[in-house]
Design a protein around this motif. Structure first.
Motif, PDB file in Angstrom:
ATOM      1  N   MET A   1       1.887   0.749  41.588  1.00 17.25           N
ATOM      2  CA  MET A   1       2.718   1.595  42.436  1.00 17.25           C
ATOM      3  C   MET A   1       2.010   2.939  42.658  1.00 17.25           C
ATOM      4  O   MET A   1       1.229   3.372  41.827  1.00 17.25           O
ATOM      5  N   PRO A   2       2.345   3.598  43.756  1.00 22.96           N
ATOM      6  CA  PRO A   2       1.713   4.900  44.018  1.00 22.96           C
ATOM      7  C   PRO A   2       2.278   6.001  43.126  1.00 22.96           C
ATOM      8  O   PRO A   2       3.426   5.945  42.703  1.00 22.96           O
ATOM      9  N   GLU A   3       1.441   6.998  42.824  1.00 24.02           N
ATOM     10  CA  GLU A   3       1.930   8.156  42.082  1.00 24.02           C
ATOM     11  C   GLU A   3       2.793   8.996  43.010  1.00 24.02           C
ATOM     12  O   GLU A   3       2.577   9.032  44.222  1.00 24.02           O
ATOM     13  N   PRO A   4       3.788   9.697  42.463  1.00 21.69           N
ATOM     14  CA  PRO A   4       4.643  10.536  43.306  1.00 21.69           C
ATOM     15  C   PRO A   4       3.841  11.632  44.008  1.00 21.69           C
ATOM     16  O   PRO A   4       2.971  12.258  43.404  1.00 21.69           O
ATOM     17  N   ILE A   5       4.132  11.826  45.278  1.00 22.18           N
ATOM     18  CA  ILE A   5       3.526  12.914  46.045  1.00 22.18           C
ATOM     19  C   ILE A   5       4.567  14.022  46.135  1.00 22.18           C
ATOM     20  O   ILE A   5       5.600  13.872  46.783  1.00 22.18           O
ATOM     21  N   LEU A   6       4.273  15.122  45.480  1.00 22.50           N
ATOM     22  CA  LEU A   6       5.206  16.241  45.353  1.00 22.50           C
ATOM     23  C   LEU A   6       5.035  17.204  46.525  1.00 22.50           C
ATOM     24  O   LEU A   6       3.920  17.614  46.828  1.00 22.50           O
ATOM     25  N   ARG A   7       6.154  17.567  47.181  1.00 22.41           N
ATOM     26  CA  ARG A   7       6.104  18.582  48.239  1.00 22.41           C
ATOM     27  C   ARG A   7       6.509  19.941  47.716  1.00 22.41           C
ATOM     28  O   ARG A   7       5.905  20.954  48.039  1.00 22.41           O
ATOM     29  N   LYS A   8       7.552  20.005  46.892  1.00 25.89           N
ATOM     30  CA  LYS A   8       7.980  21.294  46.360  1.00 25.89           C
ATOM     31  C   LYS A   8       8.803  21.115  45.110  1.00 25.89           C
ATOM     32  O   LYS A   8       9.342  20.036  44.861  1.00 25.89           O
ATOM     33  N   LYS A   9       8.877  22.199  44.335  1.00 24.68           N
ATOM     34  CA  LYS A   9       9.701  22.234  43.125  1.00 24.68           C
ATOM     35  C   LYS A   9      10.517  23.524  43.140  1.00 24.68           C
ATOM     36  O   LYS A   9      10.118  24.502  43.774  1.00 24.68           O
ATOM     37  N   ALA A  10      11.615  23.513  42.425  1.00 21.03           N
ATOM     38  CA  ALA A  10      12.428  24.724  42.277  1.00 21.03           C
ATOM     39  C   ALA A  10      13.147  24.675  40.941  1.00 21.03           C
ATOM     40  O   ALA A  10      13.443  23.600  40.414  1.00 21.03           O
ATOM     41  N   ILE A  11      13.405  25.851  40.410  1.00 23.28           N
ATOM     42  CA  ILE A  11      14.235  26.008  39.215  1.00 23.28           C
ATOM     43  C   ILE A  11      15.373  26.943  39.587  1.00 23.28           C
ATOM     44  O   ILE A  11      15.141  28.005  40.165  1.00 23.28           O
ATOM     45  N   VAL A  12      16.592  26.547  39.276  1.00 26.65           N
ATOM     46  CA  VAL A  12      17.772  27.370  39.523  1.00 26.65           C
ATOM     47  C   VAL A  12      18.432  27.636  38.180  1.00 26.65           C
ATOM     48  O   VAL A  12      18.686  26.696  37.427  1.00 26.65           O
ATOM     49  N   VAL A  13      18.695  28.907  37.880  1.00 28.59           N
ATOM     50  CA  VAL A  13      19.355  29.271  36.623  1.00 28.59           C
ATOM     51  C   VAL A  13      20.584  30.098  36.951  1.00 28.59           C
ATOM     52  O   VAL A  13      20.502  31.059  37.716  1.00 28.59           O
ATOM     53  N   GLU A  14      21.711  29.705  36.377  1.00 25.93           N
ATOM     54  CA  GLU A  14      22.957  30.458  36.517  1.00 25.93           C
ATOM     55  C   GLU A  14      23.364  31.006  35.161  1.00 25.93           C
ATOM     56  O   GLU A  14      23.193  30.329  34.146  1.00 25.93           O
ATOM     57  N   GLU A  15      23.922  32.207  35.162  1.00 32.02           N
ATOM     58  CA  GLU A  15      24.569  32.770  33.978  1.00 32.02           C
ATOM     59  C   GLU A  15      26.009  33.054  34.374  1.00 32.02           C
ATOM     60  O   GLU A  15      26.263  33.807  35.309  1.00 32.02           O
ATOM     61  N   ILE A  16      26.944  32.450  33.655  1.00 33.18           N
ATOM     62  CA  ILE A  16      28.358  32.580  33.997  1.00 33.18           C
ATOM     63  C   ILE A  16      29.047  33.403  32.911  1.00 33.18           C
ATOM     64  O   ILE A  16      29.085  32.995  31.750  1.00 33.18           O
ATOM     65  N   PHE A  17      29.587  34.536  33.301  1.00 35.68           N
ATOM     66  CA  PHE A  17      30.225  35.461  32.362  1.00 35.68           C
ATOM     67  C   PHE A  17      31.731  35.237  32.271  1.00 35.68           C
ATOM     68  O   PHE A  17      32.333  35.472  31.244  1.00 35.68           O
ATOM     69  N   HIS A  18      32.348  34.818  33.379  1.00 35.51           N
ATOM     70  CA  HIS A  18      33.768  34.482  33.362  1.00 35.51           C
ATOM     71  C   HIS A  18      34.102  33.704  34.629  1.00 35.51           C
ATOM     72  O   HIS A  18      33.317  33.661  35.575  1.00 35.51           O
ATOM     73  N   GLU A  19      35.240  33.060  34.613  1.00 43.34           N
ATOM     74  CA  GLU A  19      35.749  32.320  35.775  1.00 43.34           C
ATOM     75  C   GLU A  19      37.122  32.853  36.135  1.00 43.34           C
ATOM     76  O   GLU A  19      38.031  32.082  36.442  1.00 43.34           O
ATOM     77  N   GLY A  20      37.295  34.159  36.047  1.00 41.98           N
ATOM     78  CA  GLY A  20      38.579  34.770  36.346  1.00 41.98           C
ATOM     79  C   GLY A  20      39.332  35.209  35.112  1.00 41.98           C
ATOM     80  O   GLY A  20      40.241  36.015  35.186  1.00 41.98           O
ATOM     81  N   GLY A  21      38.938  34.691  33.958  1.00 46.82           N
ATOM     82  CA  GLY A  21      39.549  35.104  32.697  1.00 46.82           C
ATOM     83  C   GLY A  21      38.702  36.190  32.064  1.00 46.82           C
ATOM     84  O   GLY A  21      37.850  36.801  32.721  1.00 46.82           O
ATOM     85  N   PRO A  22      38.879  36.428  30.781  1.00 39.37           N
ATOM     86  CA  PRO A  22      38.114  37.480  30.116  1.00 39.37           C
ATOM     87  C   PRO A  22      36.622  37.142  30.060  1.00 39.37           C
ATOM     88  O   PRO A  22      36.244  35.982  29.888  1.00 39.37           O
ATOM     89  N   ALA A  23      35.790  38.160  30.212  1.00 35.28           N
ATOM     90  CA  ALA A  23      34.340  37.971  30.111  1.00 35.28           C
ATOM     91  C   ALA A  23      33.978  37.622  28.670  1.00 35.28           C
ATOM     92  O   ALA A  23      34.594  38.118  27.732  1.00 35.28           O
ATOM     93  N   VAL A  24      32.979  36.770  28.524  1.00 36.19           N
ATOM     94  CA  VAL A  24      32.536  36.353  27.194  1.00 36.19           C
ATOM     95  C   VAL A  24      31.306  37.158  26.785  1.00 36.19           C
ATOM     96  O   VAL A  24      30.591  37.694  27.631  1.00 36.19           O
ATOM     97  N   GLU A  25      31.090  37.269  25.473  1.00 30.37           N
ATOM     98  CA  GLU A  25      29.921  38.002  24.970  1.00 30.37           C
ATOM     99  C   GLU A  25      28.617  37.315  25.364  1.00 30.37           C
ATOM    100  O   GLU A  25      27.664  37.957  25.767  1.00 30.37           O
ATOM    101  N   LYS A  26      28.603  35.995  25.211  1.00 33.46           N
ATOM    102  CA  LYS A  26      27.390  35.227  25.497  1.00 33.46           C
ATOM    103  C   LYS A  26      27.670  34.329  26.701  1.00 33.46           C
ATOM    104  O   LYS A  26      28.468  33.397  26.606  1.00 33.46           O
TER     105      LYS A  26
END
Length: 194
Positions: free
Chosen positions: A1-26
């Motif tokens: 089989m052929p090796e994968p031909i890569l066009r692009k890569k990306a990394i997405v990182v989210e930090e979630i402090f709260h979802e409407g309730g109290p903010a968390v320390e970590k």
């Protein structure tokens, strides 16, 4: 089989402090590693495609490593994971299923407490298509607080002859999880369920 031909890569990182309730320390951190590759089976029906999974394994290992680095490099902080694929319109959903083994096992190789099945989703779509990648606890699928999803997409992918591959890892439960069920602290880790 052929090796994968890569066009692009990306990394997405989210930090979630709260979802409407109290903010968390970590904050909860969740991250996605994305790769866009050429679909070697686009615009044709190929009976035997299984061998391409072996060709995808090195890419899966690389993406899992990149993802772990994006979360700080300590595998012990990773509590949840998931994977997915968006196949361009000249392909078929089965081409996305080729990601199951190389995507899932690559994360399980680098995470010592990963007995649970890696949840997955896949679909056909064009450039800009979004995918809700399911997330569960990486050592026990029944940990309700970790049932989550991360929406992923890239504005110019996948093109008709491409596949967008994604891996997701998280550092914990939903930020304000409070609907009961098995707690992460009570996981026995014997069967990937509890």
């Amino acid at each position: 089989m052929p090796e994968p031909i890569l066009r692009k890569k990306a990394i997405v990182v989210e930090e979630i402090f709260h979802e409407g309730g109290p903010a968390v320390e970590k904050p909860l951190r969740r991250a996605a590693a994305i790769a866009v590759i050429k679909n070697p089976f686009a615009s044709q029906y190929v009976e035997n495609i299984e061998g391409f999974m072996d060709d995808l394994k090195p890419l899966g290992v690389e993406m899992a490593g990149d993802l772990l680095k994006a979360l700080g490099g300590d595998a012990s902080v990773v509590e949840g994971y998931g994977k997915g694929a968006i196949v361009g319109s000249a392909g078929e959903v089965e081409h996305g299923a080729l990601w199951h083994v190389p995507g899932g096992y690559s994360m399980r190789e680098i995470l010592p407490a990963s007995n649970a099945i890696v949840p997955s989703t896949k679909k056909l779509g064009g450039p800009g298509t979004r995918l809700d990648v399911p997330i569960t606890h990486c050592n026990a699928s029944y940990v309700r607080s970790h049932f989550d999803a991360m929406e992923i997409g890239i504005n110019d992918a996948p093109k008709a002859d491409e596949i967008l591959l994604v891996l997701v890892m998280t550092t914990g439960a939903r930020i304000h999880a409070r609907v009961g069920g098995l707690k992460a602290s009570d996981v026995k880790g014997e069967d990937g369920l509890r």
